[in-house]
Design an enzyme around this catalytic site. Structure first.
Site, PDB file in Angstrom:
ATOM      1  N   HIS A  66       0.819  -1.222   0.000  1.00 29.58           N
ATOM      2  CA  HIS A  66       0.000   0.000   0.000  1.00 29.58           C
ATOM      3  C   HIS A  66       0.850   1.268   0.000  1.00 29.58           C
ATOM      4  CE1 HIS A  66       0.215  -0.527   4.556  1.00 29.58           C
ATOM      5  NE2 HIS A  66       0.613   0.715   4.389  1.00 29.58           N
ATOM      6  N   SER A  81       4.529   2.062   8.079  1.00 27.77           N
ATOM      7  CA  SER A  81       4.163   1.026   7.110  1.00 27.77           C
ATOM      8  C   SER A  81       5.395   0.598   6.327  1.00 27.77           C
ATOM      9  CB  SER A  81       3.134   1.568   6.107  1.00 27.77           C
ATOM     10  OG  SER A  81       1.832   1.345   6.556  1.00 27.77           O
TER      11      SER A  81
END
Lengths: 122, 350
Positions: free
Chosen positions: B169, B297
């Site tokens: 992502h 992330s």
């Protein structure tokens, strides 16, 4: 009669296998041709600006999001503001805390809704 | 089968033709597959599943072949690569042009940040136990990179001289303008505040797995960046570890959280670490209570291997804040055999 039924069985078998063969496709190839993911979750959009107290836009500031009560999955990235201090973040409908540094704001995001949340970062 | 058909009155020539057609149909129905992974063991998390189709930002769609790295090590329950410490040679010396003097590289004033009330910030589980890494030129910290792009702020790990592993992502997603690839990707190994000891590199391409690109399937939330430099020779690399059951393993999560600021006030530029144990292992995800915030992330969830090598290897790629049936655990994409194979293929790709 017997050979006729065997022929029919063979024809049906070949037909079924051909259909299976035609249906075997690399995962998602069909959707890939349109380039559109198939996720259908109802979403809304949070947008806004990050500025100084004097109203000067701040670029490259990470804006984070967390789901209140952790009811919605949110990736652990930070959206970075552009040169005008603007950011956007499409999220599944739900309650969120948005963060710039240690400044937090909450939002109840409805499906299809666009909410503006501006931050003043001293 | 041929004899059976002839017995049932079908002429030999026709029977032979039907058999050929049947065989061709069956064979044709199978898609071309890469060589299966060498490991025949298939405990949870590293079965023989082949990597999915890999999607590159330059338009390539590739069914990966099996690539066995030269330094692969067999463990009692899987395989791993050991990574390497690299040369450690700095690109920028503190105080050199465009770099801050030594005194500015000291840790930010975190006294007001650590332990603060994190109401609503639920990826910090209980008290915030993250601590700042001030020695980012040391291995393995220097092999962890800050990533910026049009998608946002993320973290990654050097896994070869010119390949970075991160979350899918961080490279491909829909954040309000439709599904797009990240552009203007910059990677800053070992950054600490305004000090960039290894400079920065751009990207030749990014790549994700097909199920992520097609439907944002969280089980396939991983990807890689091919750099336009070979800074991994300096920074070193983290290994990758396929483990059958890493629950209870002590691991650390490294990253560049957006809530932390350096001495100049810039956010998401300092490296932080939290150490804890893996709580739960799903087939494609690991769940853990390590504290983290947006910006982390793609960061490695790694451990220190001491039995088959003295090395550091990632068992997961940090991805998601808590959700679903485990609202108190953060999540990462597990390094399964399939993820491992995809990473090795990306390392070998240009």
């Amino acid at each position: 009669m017997q050979s006729s039924s065997v022929r029919w069985v063979i024809v049906v078998l070949i037909g079924a296998l051909s259909l299976i063969g035609c249906g075997t496709q690399e995962p998602g190839t069909r959707a890939a041709s349109s380039g559109q993911p198939t996720a259908t979750t109802a979403t809304g959009l949070v947008q806004g600006r990050v500025t100084t107290a004097a109203g000067v836009p701040i670029a490259e500031v990470p804006v984070g999001a967390q789901s209140v009560g952790n009811t919605q999955p949110v990736p652990a990235l930070g959206r970075l503001t552009d040169q005008e201090g603007r950011y956007t973040w499409q999220l599944p409908a739900g309650n969120y805390v948005l963060m710039v540094g240690t400044i937090t704001k909450t939002v109840d995001l409805q499906a299809g809704q666009t909410v503006t949340l501006d931050f003043v970062d001293p | 089968m041929l004899q059976a058909l002839i017995r049932h009155g079908i002429r030999p020539f026709r029977a032979f033709g039907l058999c050929l057609l049947l065989i061709a149909t069956v064979v044709g129905s199978r898609p071309a597959r890469a060589q299966p992974p060498a490991s025949s063991a298939s405990p949870q998390g590293h079965g023989p599943e082949a990597p999915p189709l890999l999607i590159f930002s330059d338009g390539r769609r590739v069914r990966p072949i099996k690539v066995v790295p030269h330094d692969e090590i067999a463990t009692s329950d899987g395989v791993m690569t050991p990574g390497s410490a690299g040369t450690g040679t700095l690109i920028h010396i503190p105080g050199s042009p465009d770099q801050p003097p030594v005194e500015d590289i000291a840790p930010a004033d975190v006294s007001k940040m650590d332990g603060q009330d994190q109401v609503g910030i639920t990826a910090v589980i209980g008290t915030d136990s993250r601590t700042q890494v001030t020695t980012t030129t040391q291995y393995p910290y220097r092999a962890v990179v800050r990533i910026t792009s049009t998608i946002g702020l993320c973290t990654g790990s050097m896994i070869s001289a010119n390949t970075v592993a991160t979350a899918g992502h961080c490279l491909y997603g829909d954040y309000g303008a439709g599904p797009v690839w990240a552009t203007n990707i910059r990677v800053y190994p070992g950054q600490s505040g305004s000090y960039q000891p290894y400079g920065s590199c751009g990207a030749k391409w990014a790549a994700v797995a097909s199920p992520w690109q097609q439907s944002f399937n969280k089980d396939y939330d991983y990807g890689a960046i091919k750099l336009d430099c070979s800074i991994g020779s300096n920074t070193g690399t983290l290994g990758l570890r396929v483990a059958s059951n890493p629950v209870g393993w002590t691991t650390s999560l490294l990253g560049y959280p957006g809530d932390k600021a350096d001495q100049t006030g810039s956010k998401g530029t300092t490296q932080w670490i939290d150490t804890n144990t893996i709580s739960k292992a799903l087939t494609n995800q690991l769940l853990y209570p390590h504290d983290m915030i947006s910006g982390q992330s793609g960061g490695p969830v790694y451990y220190r291997e001491s039995s088959v090598c003295s090395c550091y290897a990632a068992v997961a790629i940090n991805t998601w804040n808590p959700y679903g049936t485990d609202p108190n655990l953060n999540r990462g994409t597990r390094i399964t055999q399939s993820v491992y194979d995809a990473m090795q293929f990306w390392i070998s790709s240009n």
